[in-house]
Design a protein around this motif. Structure first.
Motif, PDB file in Angstrom:
ATOM      1  N   CYS A   1       0.855  -1.174   0.000  1.00  0.00           N
ATOM      2  CA  CYS A   1       0.000   0.000   0.000  1.00  0.00           C
ATOM      3  C   CYS A   1       0.894   1.228   0.000  1.00  0.00           C
TER       4      CYS A   1
ATOM      5  N   HIS B   1      -9.556   5.519  -0.370  1.00  0.00           N
ATOM      6  CA  HIS B   1      -8.887   4.286  -0.785  1.00  0.00           C
ATOM      7  C   HIS B   1      -9.178   4.008  -2.262  1.00  0.00           C
TER       8      HIS B   1
ATOM      9  N   ASN C   1      -8.032   0.892  -5.125  1.00  0.00           N
ATOM     10  CA  ASN C   1      -7.288  -0.335  -5.392  1.00  0.00           C
ATOM     11  C   ASN C   1      -7.423  -0.740  -6.847  1.00  0.00           C
TER      12      ASN C   1
ATOM     13  N   SER D   1      -3.389  -1.877 -12.635  1.00  0.00           N
ATOM     14  CA  SER D   1      -2.228  -1.555 -11.789  1.00  0.00           C
ATOM     15  C   SER D   1      -1.368  -0.489 -12.445  1.00  0.00           C
TER      16      SER D   1
ATOM     17  N   LEU E   1      -3.452   3.795  -1.516  1.00  0.00           N
ATOM     18  CA  LEU E   1      -3.566   3.116  -2.804  1.00  0.00           C
ATOM     19  C   LEU E   1      -2.975   1.710  -2.705  1.00  0.00           C
ATOM     20  N   VAL E   2      -3.698   0.736  -3.205  1.00  0.00           N
ATOM     21  CA  VAL E   2      -3.190  -0.637  -3.306  1.00  0.00           C
ATOM     22  C   VAL E   2      -3.215  -0.999  -4.792  1.00  0.00           C
TER      23      VAL E   2
ATOM     24  N   VAL F   1      -3.744  -5.855  -6.014  1.00  0.00           N
ATOM     25  CA  VAL F   1      -4.358  -6.683  -4.984  1.00  0.00           C
ATOM     26  C   VAL F   1      -4.046  -8.160  -5.191  1.00  0.00           C
TER      27      VAL F   1
ATOM     28  N   GLU G   1      -5.423 -12.158   0.328  1.00  0.00           N
ATOM     29  CA  GLU G   1      -5.467 -10.886  -0.392  1.00  0.00           C
ATOM     30  C   GLU G   1      -6.735 -10.106  -0.040  1.00  0.00           C
TER      31      GLU G   1
ATOM     32  N   ILE H   1      -7.186  -6.368   2.270  1.00  0.00           N
ATOM     33  CA  ILE H   1      -7.958  -5.180   1.888  1.00  0.00           C
ATOM     34  C   ILE H   1      -9.042  -4.896   2.924  1.00  0.00           C
TER      35      ILE H   1
ATOM     36  N   ALA I   1     -12.633   0.906  -6.604  1.00  0.00           N
ATOM     37  CA  ALA I   1     -11.913  -0.239  -7.157  1.00  0.00           C
ATOM     38  C   ALA I   1     -11.867  -0.090  -8.678  1.00  0.00           C
TER      39      ALA I   1
ATOM     40  N   TYR J   1     -15.996  -5.875  -3.303  1.00  0.00           N
ATOM     41  CA  TYR J   1     -15.430  -4.934  -2.334  1.00  0.00           C
ATOM     42  C   TYR J   1     -16.302  -3.684  -2.213  1.00  0.00           C
TER      43      TYR J   1
END
Length: 295
Positions: A43, A54, A56, A67, A103-104, A107, A186, A190, A204, A249
């Motif tokens: 993260c 957030h 992701n 990504s 920020l992720v 994932v 995983e 989150i 997301a 999510y």
């Protein structure tokens, strides 16, 4: 600095994140946990504002380009902050004074490696993965994690109903939600981050369809629809009131907090989308995230 000329795997992500952290002192990175195969789930935090946000990406393995999009947004935003310039037509410094971002960007690193490098990326599971994939070495259709569980069907928001609707009885490339919610490391990482930080807004990034999903079973606050309409106007995407979808999510976040949560389906075509689409995907993501960070 973020490398965008080729498929974006876990190694490229780790390299770019290290370079960005070295270049921009305002970035803070932390490890949330590890994937099934022991890859670090990372993260990165940016900003100092009171609103906690957030974002992701790459919940789904063959959506790895998200990504790359999120890392590119991170580089742009950190650079604009340093230079006191604009991000999505707004002062980056103002945005980061009003928001703190967690920020992720990846994932599902095991799944991304499987899609891009095949079952040799997980030697202990190679035979089982090939069997789950119908004997094919082409994993481009794989959405799940390395155990064949769809991470975006792992959250406790009417999980049982989603499992019955999907009717996928065993692990495989897509749509199997596991034996129970939050069995996968995983998804757990989150969920724990979300519970620990108590985000005000969450998003997301997925592909594809050029759509913005903003609701969940009437649990969403009134401002979510307004914010989604602004995102749609800024990006050219369509804001969609979704039905008959659970256990994601975004669904869990909205149900739990009654705050704005979004799933963004970037781009058009067949997953995995090609890197050649990156400029269009990045343009839409930039516009949408600009609205997410606005008052």
């Amino acid at each position: 600095m973020v490398e965008s000329a080729a498929a974006y795997d876990y190694g490229a992500f780790r390299r770019d994140l290290a370079l960005l952290a070295q270049r921009y002192g305002q970035l803070r990175t932390e490890m949330l946990g590890c994937s099934v195969m022991g890859r670090e789930l990372l993260c990165v935090r940016l900003g100092s504002g009171p609103r906690r946000v957030h974002i992701n990406a790459a919940f789904h393995a063959n959506e790895w380009i998200t990504s790359l999009v999120l890392m590119s947004v991170l580089e742009e935003l950190a650079g604009a902050d340093e230079q006191n310039s604009l991000f999505a037509g707004r002062s980056a410094r103002r945005l980061l004074a009003n928001n703190t971002l967690w920020l992720v960007p990846m994932v599902n690193p095991d799944g991304v490696e499987l899609v891009l490098h095949g079952p040799c990326s997980a030697p202990p599971l190679q035979c089982g993965l090939l069997a789950q994939n119908g004997g094919s070495c082409d994993f481009s259709g794989w959405k799940a994690n390395i155990r064949g569980i769809d991470l975006n069907d792992q959250f406790p928001a009417h999980w049982e109903e989603e499992r019955a609707r999907r009717f996928v009885p065993e692990p495989g490339p897509r749509d199997y939600g596991g034996e129970a919610p939050l069995t996968e490391s995983e998804a757990q990482a989150i969920a724990l981050l979300t519970l620990d930080v108590d985000f005000h807004r969450a998003m997301a990034l997925h592909t594809q369809g050029e759509e913005i999903y903003w609701n969940y079973r009437e649990c969403e606050p009134p401002e979510a629809e307004v914010l989604a309409a602004r995102m749609a106007a800024a990006s050219g995407y369509k804001a969609v009131k979704l039905a008959d979808s659970d256990a994601g999510y975004k669904d869990w976040f909205i149900q739990l907090y009654r705050r704005p949560g979004f799933t963004i389906e970037l781009g058009c075509g067949v997953n995995p989308l090609p890197v050649s689409q990156l400029p269009q995907l990045l343009g839409a993501a930039r516009a949408i995230i600009g609205e997410l960070l606005e008052d």
